[in-house]
Design a protein around this motif. Structure first.
Motif, PDB file in Angstrom:
ATOM      1  N   SER A  72       0.952  -1.147   0.083  1.00 14.04           N
ATOM      2  CA  SER A  72      -0.466  -0.138   0.239  1.00 14.04           C
ATOM      3  C   SER A  72       0.467   1.336   0.120  1.00 14.04           C
ATOM      4  N   ALA A 108      -2.281   3.499   2.504  1.00 13.61           N
ATOM      5  CA  ALA A 108      -3.319   2.895   3.788  1.00 13.61           C
ATOM      6  C   ALA A 108      -2.869   3.759   5.277  1.00 13.61           C
ATOM      7  N   ILE A 137      -8.462   4.326   0.243  1.00  9.88           N
ATOM      8  CA  ILE A 137      -8.800   2.814  -0.141  1.00  9.88           C
ATOM      9  C   ILE A 137     -10.084   2.353   0.494  1.00  9.88           C
ATOM     10  N   SER A 138     -11.106   2.559   0.305  1.00 18.28           N
ATOM     11  CA  SER A 138     -12.432   1.981  -0.318  1.00 18.28           C
ATOM     12  C   SER A 138     -12.848   0.441  -1.406  1.00 18.28           C
ATOM     13  N   LYS A 185     -10.738  -1.558  -0.313  1.00 19.32           N
ATOM     14  CA  LYS A 185     -11.853  -2.933   1.215  1.00 19.32           C
ATOM     15  C   LYS A 185     -12.723  -3.953  -0.160  1.00 19.32           C
ATOM     16  N   GLU A 186     -12.338  -3.068  -1.296  1.00 17.82           N
ATOM     17  CA  GLU A 186     -13.215  -3.818  -2.489  1.00 17.82           C
ATOM     18  C   GLU A 186     -12.693  -4.765  -2.710  1.00 17.82           C
ATOM     19  N   GLY A 189     -10.948  -7.434  -0.765  1.00 19.33           N
ATOM     20  CA  GLY A 189     -11.639  -8.352   0.201  1.00 19.33           C
ATOM     21  C   GLY A 189      -9.742  -8.821   0.478  1.00 19.33           C
ATOM     22  N   PRO A 228      -6.607  -5.768   7.845  1.00 15.05           N
ATOM     23  CA  PRO A 228      -6.857  -4.459   7.481  1.00 15.05           C
ATOM     24  C   PRO A 228      -8.001  -3.983   7.842  1.00 15.05           C
ATOM     25  N   SER A 229      -9.464  -4.446   8.214  1.00 13.82           N
ATOM     26  CA  SER A 229     -10.059  -3.334   8.240  1.00 13.82           C
ATOM     27  C   SER A 229     -10.708  -3.119   9.807  1.00 13.82           C
ATOM     28  N   PHE A 270      -7.908   0.006   8.582  1.00 21.09           N
ATOM     29  CA  PHE A 270      -9.227   0.717   8.143  1.00 21.09           C
ATOM     30  C   PHE A 270      -9.521   2.057   8.706  1.00 21.09           C
ATOM     31  N   ARG A 271     -10.339   1.118   9.313  1.00 14.62           N
ATOM     32  CA  ARG A 271     -10.908   2.180  10.438  1.00 14.62           C
ATOM     33  C   ARG A 271      -9.605   2.826  11.291  1.00 14.62           C
ATOM     34  N   GLU A 294      -9.415   5.915   8.810  1.00 14.46           N
ATOM     35  CA  GLU A 294     -10.208   6.548   8.172  1.00 14.46           C
ATOM     36  C   GLU A 294     -10.966   7.402   9.760  1.00 14.46           C
TER      37      GLU A 294
END
Length: 335
Positions: free
Chosen positions: A191, A195, A228-229, A232-233, A235, A250-251, A254-255, A258
């Protein structure tokens, strides 16, 4: 580079670490960027066509060469050197590294290629930020011959073995000349800085911590969120960060990125609205964000005098420069 220079450079650090194996055929070499451990890393993809991702700046090249030696990889075996973007802590050493790799080509974003061929603007920009420290941190910056540059745009691929084809994604937000690299076998993304930053020093303390990196001069929060979206797409299950190392969550990364991105922009906006002097803006933004982050980490149990503080302050200060630049460019923070 002579062996003497290599040895001298290696002694700058108190210790050397062997490359880390992160997943199948993926290794991480610590570049000791800015003489700091776990600041910036080079990823080695030990495939049929050996591939490096990131080089850091030229003072890091001895560490990369030593790491490759430990892995049993000759620089002559390297086919590709990929840089996620052309900021000097990711690509500044690419030209020097290429001199050791007679069979390699450098892969770069379409908007970055001309700056690797002619790095004069990169040098000028870095001198504006780092001043008299520039030579110590970045020299030499070696131009890359155009015939050894390969441009990869959004959706382009690169086959490095019979089983592995990398895919490139245009991911602006940190910089417009930034792509990220999807590694389908590990469901991972290299990334760069899009990210954010991962702090393994805190991970060892039981604190999972990630921050956005908003350095000048092309930072754009809306573009960063869109990039970042895209991650996420996909996966993805792993993020291979430019700074520093791999996260298998990763989740959560990203949280946090953001969430902190919103804090960064809002805190900086208040400063820019109230203070018009650019240098003071950066100073005040840095201090506000540093205090807020320190308070957060203290609440999570981090000792007040932890060594991570120096690195945190450095990262926040560079991010403050980018925040101030973005907000001043966009109608003084009212955008």
């Amino acid at each position: 580079m002579s062996d003497d220079v290599q040895v001298k450079a290696l002694k700058r650090s108190d210790f050397l670490k062997k490359p880390l194996k992160l997943s199948e055929n993926v290794y991480l070499i610590d570049d000791f960027d800015l003489n700091m451990a776990e600041r910036t890393g080079t990823y080695v993809l030990a495939e049929e066509k050996v591939t490096l991702i990131e080089t850091s700046a030229s003072p890091s090249i001895p560490y990369i060469l030593e790491g490759l030696k430990t892995l049993g990889v000759s620089p002559a075996d390297i086919s590709y050197i990929i840089v996620t973007h052309i900021h000097l802590d990711h690509a500044g050493g690419a030209g020097l590294m290429l001199q050791h790799c007679p069979n390699a080509k450098v892969i770069v974003h379409p908007k970055g290629a001309r700056h690797l061929a002619d790095p004069s603007r990169l040098i000028m920009g870095a001198k504006a930020v780092y001043g008299e420290k520039f030579s110590q941190l970045f020299d030499p910056i070696v131009a890359i011959p155009e015939e050894r540059l390969v441009v990869k745009g959004d959706g382009d691929t690169l086959k490095i073995s019979e089983t592995l084809t990398l895919e490139f994604l245009d991911t602006p937000g940190h910089a417009n000349h930034h792509f990220s690299i999807f590694h389908p076998l590990t469901k991972g993304i290299f990334s760069g800085d899009t990210a954010g930053i991962f702090y393994p020093q805190l991970d060892r303390e039981g604190i999972k911590f990630y921050l956005p990196t908003t350095s000048p001069n092309q930072f754009d929060p809306e573009k960063m969120l869109r990039s970042i979206s895209r991650f996420k797409e996909l996966g993805i299950e792993r993020i291979y960060f430019g700074h520093y190392g791999m996260s298998e969550n990763p989740s959560e990364a990203f949280r946090q990125v953001e969430s902190w991105l919103e804090v960064f922009v809002e805190e900086a906006k208040q400063v820019v609205l109230e203070e018009k002097d650019p240098e003071k803006q950066v100073e005040y933004i840095t201090q506000k964000l540093y205090d807020k982050i320190k308070t957060h980490l203290t609440q999570l149990g981090l000792p007040d005098q932890h060594p991570i503080n120096e690195l945190l302050y450095l990262d926040i200060n560079v991010s403050a420069m980018g925040l101030a630049h973005y907000l001043n460019k966009n109608t003084g923070g009212t955008h």
